[in-house]
Motif scaffolding. Structure first.
Motif, short mmCIF file in Angstrom:
data_model
loop_
_atom_site.label_atom_id
_atom_site.label_comp_id
_atom_site.label_asym_id
_atom_site.label_seq_id
_atom_site.Cartn_x
_atom_site.Cartn_y
_atom_site.Cartn_z
N GLY A 361 2.98 -1.27 9.48
CA GLY A 361 2.99 -0.26 10.53
C GLY A 361 3.77 0.98 10.16
N LEU A 362 4.74 0.83 9.26
CA LEU A 362 5.53 1.98 8.84
C LEU A 362 4.73 2.96 7.99
N LEU A 363 3.55 2.54 7.55
CA LEU A 363 2.71 3.46 6.79
C LEU A 363 2.13 4.55 7.67
N ILE A 364 2.10 4.31 8.99
CA ILE A 364 1.51 5.29 9.91
C ILE A 364 2.22 6.65 9.83
N PRO A 365 3.57 6.68 9.85
CA PRO A 365 4.22 7.99 9.76
C PRO A 365 3.96 8.72 8.44
N LEU A 366 3.44 8.01 7.43
CA LEU A 366 3.16 8.69 6.16
C LEU A 366 1.96 9.62 6.27
N TRP A 367 1.06 9.33 7.24
CA TRP A 367 -0.14 10.16 7.37
C TRP A 367 0.20 11.62 7.69
N PRO A 368 1.06 11.88 8.68
CA PRO A 368 1.43 13.29 8.93
C PRO A 368 2.05 13.95 7.69
N LEU A 369 2.82 13.18 6.91
CA LEU A 369 3.40 13.75 5.70
C LEU A 369 2.32 14.15 4.71
N ILE A 370 1.31 13.31 4.58
CA ILE A 370 0.20 13.63 3.67
C ILE A 370 -0.52 14.89 4.13
N MET A 371 -0.61 15.05 5.45
CA MET A 371 -1.28 16.21 6.01
C MET A 371 -0.38 17.44 6.07
N ILE A 382 4.51 4.87 17.65
CA ILE A 382 3.19 4.31 17.36
C ILE A 382 3.29 3.27 16.26
N ALA A 383 4.11 3.56 15.26
CA ALA A 383 4.29 2.62 14.15
C ALA A 383 4.82 1.29 14.65
N LEU A 384 5.77 1.31 15.59
CA LEU A 384 6.32 0.07 16.12
C LEU A 384 5.26 -0.73 16.87
N SER A 385 4.43 -0.05 17.67
CA SER A 385 3.38 -0.74 18.40
C SER A 385 2.39 -1.41 17.46
N VAL A 386 1.94 -0.68 16.46
CA VAL A 386 0.99 -1.24 15.50
C VAL A 386 1.63 -2.36 14.69
#
Length: 406
Positions: A361-371, A382-386
């Motif tokens: 789930g911690l990979l989710i915050p990486l998406w904004p960084l990639i963008m 969101i990461a915690l929920s997933v």
């Protein structure tokens, strides 16, 4: 099945106590947030998370080993060994946390209040397991509730007197000292022969508890790391907002934890029949899932208007973070119920697989960084929920597959 009525009674007592504590903590927190800003809460939360991260990595979780040791195996040498392990573990943790605090420049008197609160609370919680083996939770519930009432009352009085954020640190030290004294007063703290633990004994304890240690380390480190990541991305103010949103999201788990993490954990540990364990687990999930789903829906639907109305305008940015944590509200308590059974039955390898899904789930915050965007506290929500949804689904699948193949 002889212990089932005692489990039900103990569970009801502890749940009633947990509800009372949650209500008191919520009321006190309403006053605190009206007098303190997000950055002040953020500093407190970051220091606490940094110090607690040391305990997360270092602690062997001796309390779990105590609880799941069968009565016939809890002889005098075993009891003295586990008591000594708790003591040496606490001493080493205090020294390492002290070094961390000094190196990071957190040497105010309030910081040392927090350090002492953490290590004293750790020793107390580990030792309390000797008493909890007997499922005697009535006295514990009363004592813990009274300590919580007194501690939150003290913090409110201090903040109204103009003490400011220092009241947060004093409150934590009060919880630790008053809790220890009260438990000693009712005989819930055990004192056995404290001795040097040899290397061969350490290896035996670590071999017995390495799976429990790894799972608990991953779980506790996860919650601390998410807060520290928020602080790194948004600063102390963002960390304070995240801390308050997470605190609200954890209320259902706080209410149910006495059952899933204490009463039922002891029952699972002392029950060898897999069929009885499976039946208990199913009953718990059927009873707790509907109210948890309702709580998650309410968090998602009402956070935006309710959070700023209750906490005040400066805390309005915490509302979307709480909305993002709706999945955590539902899945964390359900996952903890499964975890108690898996730990008791010594099938911790399943938990490690579930933890991989959780950390995914911690990979989710990486998406904004990639963008090329900044990561904010909502992304971490969101990461915690997933993360907890994934952990619950994976662990459920593993347990069902085992039952089908049995």
């Amino acid at each position: 099945m002889a212990r089932t009525p005692r489990v039900a009674i103990s569970g009801l007592i502890l749940v009633a106590s947990a509800i009372a504590q949650a209500v008191i903590a919520f009321g006190a927190n309403l006053i605190m947030v009206r007098h303190l800003d997000p950055a002040q809460f953020g500093r407190f939360a970051v220091i606490q998370a940094s110090a607690a991260l040391v305990l997360s990595v270092l602690s062997i979780r001796t309390n779990t080993l105590i609880i799941r040791t069968l009565e016939a195996e809890m002889n005098v040498p075993r009891r003295d060994l586990l008591f000594s392990v708790i003591g040496w573990e606490t001493i080493v943790a205090f020294l390492l946390i002290t070094a961390l605090m000094v190196s990071s420049g957190n040497t105010q008197w309030t910081d040392w209040c927090l350090v002492l609160a953490l290590v004293i609370g750790h020793w107390t919680n580990q030792n309390r397991a000797f008493f909890e083996r007997g499922l005697r939770f009535g006295g514990l519930a009363i004592v813990e509730t009274m300590v919580q009432i007194s501690g939150h009352g003290l913090a409110v009085v201090l903040v109204l007197a103009g003490i400011g954020a220092d009241s947060l640190y004093v409150r934590e030290l009060f919880f630790a000292l008053a809790g220890l004294a009260a438990l000693i007063g009712i005989g819930a703290i055990s004192f056995y022969r404290f001795h040097w633990v040899g290397w061969s004994q350490w290896r035996a304890v670590l071999r017995d508890g390495r799976g429990v240690w790894l799972d608990a380390m991953l779980e506790n480190s996860f919650s601390r790391l998410t807060l520290l990541l928020v602080n790194a991305g948004t600063g102390l103010s963002g960390a304070g907002l995240f801390f308050q949103a997470q605190r609200l999201a954890l209320v259902p788990q706080q209410v149910l934890q006495p059952i899933s993490g204490r009463v039922v954990a002891v029952w699972f540990g002392q029950t060898e029949c897999r069929g009885q364990r499976r039946l208990m687990r199913r009953r718990l999930l059927l009873v707790t899932a509907p109210p948890l789903a309702l709580a998650a829906i309410l968090a998602w639907a009402l956070a935006d208007p309710v959070v700023p109305w209750i906490f005040g305008a400066p805390w309005a940015p915490a509302a979307p973070i709480l909305v993002a944590m709706a999945g955590m509200v539902l899945f964390l308590p359900l996952f903890e119920t499964l975890r108690s059974e898996v730990v008791a039955s010594k099938r911790v390898r399943w938990l490690l697989v579930a933890r991989l899904a959780q950390y995914g789930g911690l990979l989710i915050p990486l998406w904004p960084l990639i963008m090329g965007q900044a990561v904010d506290a909502t992304h971490m929500g969101i990461a915690l929920s997933v993360a907890y949804a994934g952990a619950f689904i994976v662990l459920t699948a593993l347990m069902l597959r085992s039952e089908v193949n049995a």
